[in-house]
Motif scaffolding. Structure first.
Motif, mmCIF file in Angstrom:
data_model
loop_
_atom_site.group_PDB
_atom_site.id
_atom_site.type_symbol
_atom_site.label_atom_id
_atom_site.label_comp_id
_atom_site.label_asym_id
_atom_site.label_seq_id
_atom_site.Cartn_x
_atom_site.Cartn_y
_atom_site.Cartn_z
ATOM 1 N N ALA A 116 0.830 -1.204 0.000
ATOM 2 C CA ALA A 116 0.000 0.000 0.000
ATOM 3 C C ALA A 116 0.864 1.254 0.000
ATOM 4 O O ALA A 116 0.553 2.250 -0.671
ATOM 5 N N ARG A 117 1.960 1.200 0.722
ATOM 6 C CA ARG A 117 2.868 2.353 0.786
ATOM 7 C C ARG A 117 3.456 2.661 -0.602
ATOM 8 O O ARG A 117 3.560 3.805 -1.013
ATOM 9 N N LYS A 118 3.831 1.603 -1.335
ATOM 10 C CA LYS A 118 4.421 1.783 -2.667
ATOM 11 C C LYS A 118 3.403 2.358 -3.651
ATOM 12 O O LYS A 118 3.730 3.210 -4.480
ATOM 13 N N VAL A 119 2.153 1.893 -3.566
ATOM 14 C CA VAL A 119 1.101 2.395 -4.460
ATOM 15 C C VAL A 119 0.890 3.891 -4.250
ATOM 16 O O VAL A 119 0.829 4.676 -5.205
ATOM 17 N N LEU A 120 0.775 4.286 -2.980
ATOM 18 C CA LEU A 120 0.535 5.703 -2.676
ATOM 19 C C LEU A 120 1.760 6.564 -2.975
ATOM 20 O O LEU A 120 1.628 7.723 -3.380
ATOM 21 N N GLN A 121 2.939 6.011 -2.774
ATOM 22 C CA GLN A 121 4.170 6.744 -3.084
ATOM 23 C C GLN A 121 4.219 7.062 -4.583
ATOM 24 O O GLN A 121 4.559 8.168 -4.986
ATOM 25 N N ALA A 122 3.860 6.068 -5.401
ATOM 26 C CA ALA A 122 3.856 6.283 -6.855
ATOM 27 C C ALA A 122 2.763 7.260 -7.271
ATOM 28 O O ALA A 122 2.939 8.059 -8.192
ATOM 29 N N ARG A 123 1.643 7.211 -6.576
ATOM 30 C CA ARG A 123 0.516 8.068 -6.935
ATOM 31 C C ARG A 123 0.761 9.534 -6.576
ATOM 32 O O ARG A 123 0.457 10.439 -7.359
ATOM 33 N N HIS A 124 1.336 9.777 -5.398
ATOM 34 C CA HIS A 124 1.501 11.150 -4.922
ATOM 35 C C HIS A 124 2.913 11.700 -5.094
ATOM 36 O O HIS A 124 3.131 12.911 -4.938
ATOM 37 N N GLY A 125 3.871 10.811 -5.359
ATOM 38 C CA GLY A 125 5.249 11.265 -5.510
ATOM 39 C C GLY A 125 5.894 11.677 -4.205
ATOM 40 O O GLY A 125 6.846 12.457 -4.188
ATOM 41 N N ARG A 126 5.386 11.159 -3.110
ATOM 42 C CA ARG A 126 5.925 11.458 -1.775
ATOM 43 C C ARG A 126 5.522 10.343 -0.835
ATOM 44 O O ARG A 126 4.597 9.579 -1.132
ATOM 45 N N PRO A 127 6.197 10.224 0.330
ATOM 46 C CA PRO A 127 5.791 9.200 1.300
ATOM 47 C C PRO A 127 4.372 9.455 1.786
ATOM 48 O O PRO A 127 4.016 10.606 2.099
ATOM 49 N N PRO A 128 3.513 8.443 1.837
ATOM 50 C CA PRO A 128 2.126 8.632 2.273
ATOM 51 C C PRO A 128 2.020 8.830 3.778
ATOM 52 O O PRO A 128 2.877 8.392 4.541
ATOM 53 N N THR A 129 0.960 9.487 4.200
ATOM 54 C CA THR A 129 0.693 9.652 5.630
ATOM 55 C C THR A 129 -0.075 8.433 6.132
ATOM 56 O O THR A 129 -0.614 7.639 5.345
ATOM 57 N N ASP A 130 -0.144 8.281 7.449
ATOM 58 C CA ASP A 130 -0.876 7.152 8.027
ATOM 59 C C ASP A 130 -2.358 7.176 7.656
ATOM 60 O O ASP A 130 -2.917 6.123 7.322
ATOM 61 N N PRO A 131 -3.038 8.335 7.711
ATOM 62 C CA PRO A 131 -4.451 8.354 7.293
ATOM 63 C C PRO A 131 -4.635 7.906 5.839
ATOM 64 O O PRO A 131 -5.615 7.221 5.516
ATOM 65 N N GLU A 132 -3.719 8.304 4.961
ATOM 66 C CA GLU A 132 -3.804 7.887 3.558
ATOM 67 C C GLU A 132 -3.639 6.381 3.426
ATOM 68 O O GLU A 132 -4.342 5.729 2.647
ATOM 69 N N LEU A 133 -2.700 5.834 4.186
ATOM 70 C CA LEU A 133 -2.492 4.382 4.153
ATOM 71 C C LEU A 133 -3.719 3.649 4.687
ATOM 72 O O LEU A 133 -4.127 2.619 4.132
ATOM 73 N N ALA A 134 -4.293 4.172 5.771
ATOM 74 C CA ALA A 134 -5.483 3.535 6.346
ATOM 75 C C ALA A 134 -6.629 3.535 5.343
ATOM 76 O O ALA A 134 -7.346 2.533 5.198
ATOM 77 N N GLU A 135 -6.817 4.664 4.619
ATOM 78 C CA GLU A 135 -7.884 4.751 3.612
ATOM 79 C C GLU A 135 -7.619 3.787 2.461
ATOM 80 O O GLU A 135 -8.545 3.108 1.977
ATOM 81 N N GLN A 136 -6.357 3.704 2.028
ATOM 82 C CA GLN A 136 -6.004 2.812 0.927
ATOM 83 C C GLN A 136 -6.288 1.355 1.288
ATOM 84 O O GLN A 136 -6.735 0.566 0.456
ATOM 85 N N MET A 137 -6.042 0.992 2.559
ATOM 86 C CA MET A 137 -6.229 -0.386 3.001
ATOM 87 C C MET A 137 -7.630 -0.648 3.559
ATOM 88 O O MET A 137 -7.910 -1.735 4.060
#
Length: 258
Positions: A116-137
């Motif tokens: 999930a971290r890699k998907v969001l990193q590629a999408r936003h071009g930055r390390p994801p926050t915990d809330p973003e990771l929680a929403e993604q998962m």
């Protein structure tokens, strides 16, 4: 007497550092500090499930002690006992990692989090926050915090790993920069292990794993089923049967605990 022993060890250290190839002197240091290996092996072993040999941890710790003796710099003003314990424990953790003792489902949580971290990193071009990771998962904040803590627990890092190189002959390693923020009472680990043995005595392998993974690792029935290759309903059925048997066993043994 203690002062005399301290002076003798200090003299051995001085002579050994003059000639680090002097094996008799190194062996004397190994014998003197071996109780540290045994003490830390007992502490680590007390928190592990059955199947891990204490002697394997001790053997790994001896190599960690040997490495610490070779690398110890007396001029830094640090007590050797303080310096060597993280290296001893790091060698033991390395040994556990090679034994692959971490439950597969616990490790799979770490893999899902990283994916999930890699998907969001590629999408936003930055390390994801915990809330973003929680929403993604698709997890609540509470569920995500629990998963994150469990995932972090499987990341065993060798304290002997090189942190960065210096211009001197001595590299800086993890053990030189990491801070120990907590100390655990080994008695609690021993008590927990004793309870685990009492509860799981007489159970077969799958039944024992269900109890350990559900109550100690806090996995769900579905996750346990994936680990053991069973359906969620089958795990739930086995769990109910096990609990009923344990209640009956404890009822019969209640006078022992009165």
């Amino acid at each position: 007497m203690t002062t005399k022993v301290t002076e003798d060890i200090q003299a051995i250290w001085i002579e050994f550092k003059k000639d680090s190839r002097n094996q008799p002197l190194r062996n004397k240091l190994m014998v003197h500090y071996f109780p540290l290996v045994r003490f830390n092996a007992d502490r680590v072993w007390a928190k592990l499930p059955d199947g891990v040999d204490l002697n394997d941890l001790i053997s790994a710790g001896v190599f960690g002690l040997m490495d610490a003796i070779e690398a110890f710099d007396m001029e830094r003003g640090v007590k050797f006992e303080t310096y060597c314990v993280p290296r001893i424990r790091g060698a033991m953790l390395d040994e556990l990692r090679t034994m692959d003792w971490v439950p597969r489902l616990v490790r799979s949580k770490a893999s899902k989090l990283e994916a999930a971290r890699k998907v969001l990193q590629a999408r936003h071009g930055r390390p994801p926050t915990d809330p973003e990771l929680a929403e993604q998962m698709e997890l609540s904040a509470e569920e995500f915090d629990k998963l994150k803590n469990e995932a972090n627990a499987v990341n065993l890092v060798s304290l002997n790993k090189k942190w960065y190189e210096t211009d001197s002959y001595k590299d800086v390693r993890e053990v030189d920069v990491i801070e120990d923020l907590k100390g655990e009472d080994p008695t609690l680990g021993i008590q927990k292990r004793d309870v685990m043995k009492l509860v799981t005595k007489g159970l077969n392998r799958n039944e024992r794993l269900i109890i350990i993974l559900y109550y100690y690792e806090e996995l769900t029935m579905k996750e346990i089923g994936q680990t053991l290759g069973l359906s969620e309903s089958r795990v739930s059925q086995m769990h109910s049967s096990i609990v009923a048997r344990l209640k009956e066993q404890l009822r019969r043994r209640r006078p022992e605990f009165a």
